[in-house]
Design an enzyme around this catalytic site. Structure first.
Site, PDB file in Angstrom:
ATOM      1  N   VAL A 110       1.398  -0.959   0.199  1.00  0.00           N
ATOM      2  CA  VAL A 110       0.492  -0.086  -0.070  1.00  0.00           C
ATOM      3  C   VAL A 110       0.137   1.348  -0.214  1.00  0.00           C
ATOM      4  O   VAL A 110       1.826   1.215   0.987  1.00  0.00           O
ATOM      5  CB  VAL A 110      -0.644  -0.265   1.493  1.00  0.00           C
ATOM      6  CG1 VAL A 110      -1.804   1.484   1.430  1.00  0.00           C
ATOM      7  CG2 VAL A 110      -1.730  -1.374   1.288  1.00  0.00           C
ATOM      8  N   CYS A 111       0.334   2.430  -0.852  1.00  0.00           N
ATOM      9  CA  CYS A 111       1.027   3.165  -0.799  1.00  0.00           C
ATOM     10  C   CYS A 111       0.233   4.445  -0.362  1.00  0.00           C
ATOM     11  O   CYS A 111      -0.182   4.738  -0.978  1.00  0.00           O
ATOM     12  CB  CYS A 111       1.833   3.501  -2.819  1.00  0.00           C
ATOM     13  SG  CYS A 111       2.161   5.110  -2.610  1.00  0.00           S
ATOM     14  N   LEU A 112       0.587   4.599   1.192  1.00  0.00           N
ATOM     15  CA  LEU A 112       0.192   6.042   1.689  1.00  0.00           C
ATOM     16  C   LEU A 112       1.570   6.385   2.924  1.00  0.00           C
ATOM     17  O   LEU A 112       1.803   5.771   3.777  1.00  0.00           O
ATOM     18  CB  LEU A 112      -0.824   4.680   2.888  1.00  0.00           C
ATOM     19  CG  LEU A 112      -1.708   6.304   3.534  1.00  0.00           C
ATOM     20  CD1 LEU A 112      -2.584   6.732   2.992  1.00  0.00           C
ATOM     21  CD2 LEU A 112      -2.149   5.207   4.522  1.00  0.00           C
TER      22      LEU A 112
END
Length: 183
Positions: A110-112
């Site tokens: 996840v790109c957060l």
């Protein structure tokens, strides 16, 4: 008659046992903080948590079921693994549901930003839940992990919407097969 030396010996033995883990077990800072975070967690109606082992608050699942946007009607599961460095280090979060999304790759990474460089100890599990929910409402093609999905979103929103629907129904998008994830 009280034998002072034997009492002192017993106290030393008791202290040695507690240092070696034989005495009552103390909760780690991570366990204390995650307990506080979970107790204060006020989930939106589109989210729920599952604890496979109720005695282990450091490992749990979050299910997000968006009620608007591209991903409306889907059911997406995320695994949380909270390390002993929490809250000074962010938890590890993976998406268990394969999803066609610019900010989630096909392996579930996840790109957060708050899970990486923008993490601060004042952030909580609740902050991450809202961040993940926002990714489904507003996918960000500017910072992608799935570059193909990001490119389609930037260049052809209608095709992106069709690809998301196809993936959520269960089917191929390009050469990649997605399992059905509609609730």
């Amino acid at each position: 008659m009280i034998k002072l030396f034997s009492l002192k010996g017993q106290q030393k033995d008791g202290a040695a046992n507690s240092k070696s883990g034989m005495g009552p077990k103390k909760a780690s800072a991570a366990q204390l903080r995650i307990t506080k975070d979970i107790n204060e967690l006020n989930l939106p109606k589109t989210c729920l948590t599952e604890f496979p082992d109720p005695d282990d608050l450091l490992t749990f699942k979050l299910i997000i079921c968006p009620d608007e946007g591209f991903y409306k009607g889907g059911r997406f599961t995320f695994s949380f693994k909270v390390g002993q460095g929490y809250p000074h280090e962010p938890p590890k979060v993976k998406c268990d549901t394969m999803v066609y999304h610019p900010n989630i790759d096909l392996e579930g990474n996840v790109c957060l930003n708050i899970l990486r460089e923008d993490w601060k100890p004042v952030l909580t599990i609740s902050s991450i839940v809202y961040g993940l929910q926002f990714l489904f409402l507003e996918p960000n093609p500017e910072d992608p992990l799935n570059k193909d999905a990001a490119e389609v979103l930037q260049n052809n929103r209608r095709l992106f919407e069709q690809n998301v629907a196809k993936a959520m129904r269960g089917g191929y998008v390009g050469t990649t097969y997605f399992e059905r994830c509609l609730k």
